[in-house]
Design an enzyme around this catalytic site. Structure first.
Site, PDB file in Angstrom:
ATOM      1  N   CYS A 179       0.824  -1.208   0.000  1.00  0.00           N
ATOM      2  CA  CYS A 179       0.000   0.000   0.000  1.00  0.00           C
ATOM      3  C   CYS A 179       0.859   1.260   0.000  1.00  0.00           C
ATOM      4  O   CYS A 179       1.579   1.541   0.969  1.00  0.00           O
ATOM      5  CB  CYS A 179      -0.925  -0.034   1.222  1.00  0.00           C
ATOM      6  SG  CYS A 179      -1.651   1.555   1.658  1.00  0.00           S
TER       7      CYS A 179
ATOM      8  N   CYS B 198       0.142   3.776   2.792  1.00  0.00           N
ATOM      9  CA  CYS B 198       0.641   3.237   4.062  1.00  0.00           C
ATOM     10  C   CYS B 198       2.129   3.567   4.206  1.00  0.00           C
ATOM     11  O   CYS B 198       2.596   3.993   5.269  1.00  0.00           O
ATOM     12  CB  CYS B 198       0.458   1.720   4.125  1.00  0.00           C
ATOM     13  SG  CYS B 198      -1.237   1.134   3.965  1.00  0.00           S
TER      14      CYS B 198
END
Length: 698
Positions: free
Chosen positions: A396, A399
């Protein structure tokens, strides 16, 4: 007389072990008394708690021994009760249990003959219990003699020892002081009365008893033994010095340290080097010299007795409030040395847990605990905080951005470290997949703020810059904004329109689309026709998640288009209609929508014709491209792209054109034709990075 007593809740979690030694029976006290009467025995009751360290020591190290079993099983019916559960609660009140462990010796009729507070080594403990087995040493018998005023000195000593065992400090001091006044010099320095001078509560460093001991040290050594006397003196100094090191002493008491220094220089005591180290720490603590305390411990850590590691570690607690980040970092490093010096695994664990708070304080940025969620929840409960969980995946991008750019910032760390127990959990490893199901995580990054019971207080999704993200978290910490609070109000039946509006928007922000759809249906059911087209509730129709092709909301929007235009203006309504069709076409070309049919796509042209949308040409081009794509008509698809790409700008280039170009490349469209399409598309793209991205991938 040495005692091990646990008066306050500690950090120890105790597991009672039932071994081959003392045969504790899992029966009620009433049943134990009945068995004792039948067998001609007394009842031995172990009053313990699960958090009490000395209770654990007795259960694991003393009672399992064969010698313990031989003694206790012969003389008693043995039972044990957790004073915080079941029958133990009632017994705690009935027998006025105030410290742990407490051991009761009960007559078969349930009356108390003797009480022992605190554990100890087996041989000494059996001696204390053996005293209690003699009725003459019971408190009722001794009290009766004492009230006559004619009690002998020897029987007063028995009363002192019984009160010592019962840990009745107030009465003990009165009786002991009275006894000492009656003793001759020779009696005071004799072995039988040594228990008075050995008891730290009766002979603290500043007492007359201790002064007498120091003054007549040689006489005591002759009668009692040099080792015992020196151990008592060293113990008294150690206890007094701990009061200074822990910050219990006042600054004006520093003069007493000078006296102790002179006395320590004079006597050859066991652990003298350690006592001098403790004295140096006491001076530093009184002067609030943090750097000096750290320096002393860094140098002497390897020489500290195992039994003092925990007490000296916790003496550094004041640095949490009075230190700075650099000093917190030094203490955190010192903590690693403490852990390494500890020999027992339990002690290592307690030290790691304690010094983790300094690592958190020293952290520049968010301090991520190395704990499971269950462990973090327990830690949050004990610290009266909540748990912040970064639910991430390794693939991600947002993230990674939060990990690299937001969480390391000092301002973020200062807020999070002081308010949360913080965890990072990969949602695809370990306990991550279970948490995905448990908390309904649908996108990354998701951030959970959990109560200590594991319930959701607040949930956030998506990355952001530090200031904005911090503001979102702080706003979410206000109860009226928290997702958990809104969930509860809805479940309790709140159907106020303003509340439902706020709740729907909160659900949409965390991708709870299914629930948001249900709540929006409830809201729309409460609105009259004029309210539905009002700008206050436009967010329901504007939301891509709630209003898309085929939904009741979209049908309502089409059927009441003119009313919406009158209320909101043609531009806003047209933009929404365009977005519905455009998004569906984009999903088809990206492969997300596999249910739509060619016929549905072809019919879109007839559906949009009456709207006279500002971007109807662009939308028609998207429809033509989607139709050709779905029919797998490469020739027509190429023609539609060549024509339509001239109308596309950045958004259409990324969401419509790029997926089609990838498809054509896969289908081996001639390279020169593919590049012609890319050039046509790039001509209208303003974002240079997007232009480079498309070009590099073609």
């Amino acid at each position: 007389m040495k005692k091990i007593v646990c008066l306050f809740i500690g950090v120890f979690t105790c597991v009672q072990l039932f071994a081959q030694g003392v045969g504790f029976k899992s029966i009620s006290l009433k049943e134990a008394l009945e068995q004792a009467k039948a067998q001609g025995k007394m009842v031995f009751v172990d009053c313990y708690t699960t958090w009490c360290g000395p209770c654990k020591m007795m259960a694991e190290q003393v009672f399992p021994q064969k010698e313990a079993g031989d003694f206790f099983n012969t003389h008693f019916v043995n039972v044990k009760f957790d004073m915080e559960k079941g029958e133990g609660k009632e017994l705690s009140t009935r027998f006025k249990i105030r410290a742990y462990p407490t051991f009761l010796l009960l007559e078969p009729d349930g009356t108390e003959r003797y009480r022992i507070v605190g554990g100890g080594e087996l041989e000494e403990f059996i001696e204390r219990v053996s005293r209690g087995l003699q009725e003459k040493n019971s408190l009722p018998v001794l009290d009766k003699e004492y009230t006559t005023g004619k009690m002998s000195k020897r029987r007063m000593l028995d009363l002192v020892m019984t009160l010592q065992d019962a840990y009745d400090a107030d009465r003990l001091k009165v009786v002991a002081d009275e006894l000492v006044k009656r003793l001759t010099f020779n009696e005071k320095v004799s072995t039988p009365y040594w228990v008075i001078y050995e008891d730290n509560s009766l002979s603290p460093l500043t007492s007359d008893n201790f002064s007498f001991l120091l003054k007549n040290k040689a006489a005591f050594e002759k009668n009692v033994g040099e080792m015992k006397v020196n151990q008592k003196i060293a113990s008294a100094y150690s206890g007094m010095l701990y009061g200074y090191v822990a910050g219990f002493a006042k600054k004006e008491d520093v003069a007493r340290l000078d006296v102790m220094k002179q006395q320590l220089d004079e006597y050859d005591l066991p652990d003298k080097t350690y006592l001098q180290t403790k004295l140096a720490l006491a001076y530093a603590r009184c002067n609030e010299d943090i750097d000096r305390m750290i320096s002393i411990l860094e140098k002497e850590i390897c020489n500290l007795p195992q039994g003092e590691l925990w007490t000296l570690a916790t003496s550094l607690d004041f640095i949490k409030k009075n230190g700075n980040k650099a000093q917190w970092g030094q203490v955190a490093t010192l903590g690693d040395q403490f852990v390494e010096a500890a020999k027992e695994e339990d002690l290592k664990g307690y030290l790691r847990s304690y010094f983790s708070s300094f690592k958190k304080l020293a952290s520049i940025g968010v301090y991520w605990e190395d704990l499971t969620l269950e462990q973090a929840l327990k830690k949050a409960e004990s610290g009266k905080r909540m748990v912040f969980v970064d639910c991430y995946t390794t693939w991600c991008g947002p993230c990674k951005y939060m990990t690299s750019n937001v969480f390391p910032q000092e301002v973020v760390g200062d807020y999070f470290n002081s308010n949360f127990v913080c965890l990072k959990i990969d949602m695809e490893k370990g306990e991550g997949p279970e948490l995905v199901k448990r908390y309904g995580i649908r996108a990354f990054p998701t951030f959970l703020i959990l109560r200590p019971d594991g319930s959701v207080y607040h949930k956030l999704l998506g990355s952001g810059e530090a200031d904005a993200f911090l503001k979102r978290v702080q706003e979410g910490m206000k109860e009226e904004n928290s997702t958990g609070y809104l969930d509860r109000l809805y479940e309790e039946g709140n159907r106020d329109k303003a509340f439902l509006s706020r709740y729907i928007q909160s659900l949409l922000s965390i991708y709870e689309e299914s629930k948001a759809k249900d709540v929006s249906n409830v809201l729309l059911g409460l609105l009259d026709e004029s309210e539905k087209v009002d700008s206050s509730y436009w967010f329901v129709f504007e939301s891509p998640a709630l209003t898309k092709k085929g939904t009741d909301q979209f049908k309502y929007l089409i059927d009441h288009r003119e009313e919406f235009i009158q209320s909101l203006g043609k531009q806003k309504v047209d933009d929404k209609l365009y977005a519905v069709y455009y998004n569906q076409l984009s999903y088809i070309l990206k492969g997300y929508d596999k249910k739509s049919t060619v016929e549905e796509v072809v019919n879109m042209k007839n559906e949009i014709r009456p709207f006279k949308l500002e971007k109807r040409k662009e939308l028609s081009a998207c429809i033509d491209i989607a139709e050709a794509y779905m029919k797998k008509d490469l020739k027509r698809l190429y023609t539609c792209c060549k024509k339509g790409f001239k109308l596309f700008h950045d958004d259409e280039a990324m969401n419509i054109a790029f997926p089609v170009l990838k498809y054509l490349k896969t289908e081996r469209l001639q390279e020169d034709e593919l590049q012609k399409l890319v050039l046509v598309l790039e001509a209208n793209i303003k974002d240079e990075s997007l232009r480079k991205y498309i070009s590099s991938n073609m």
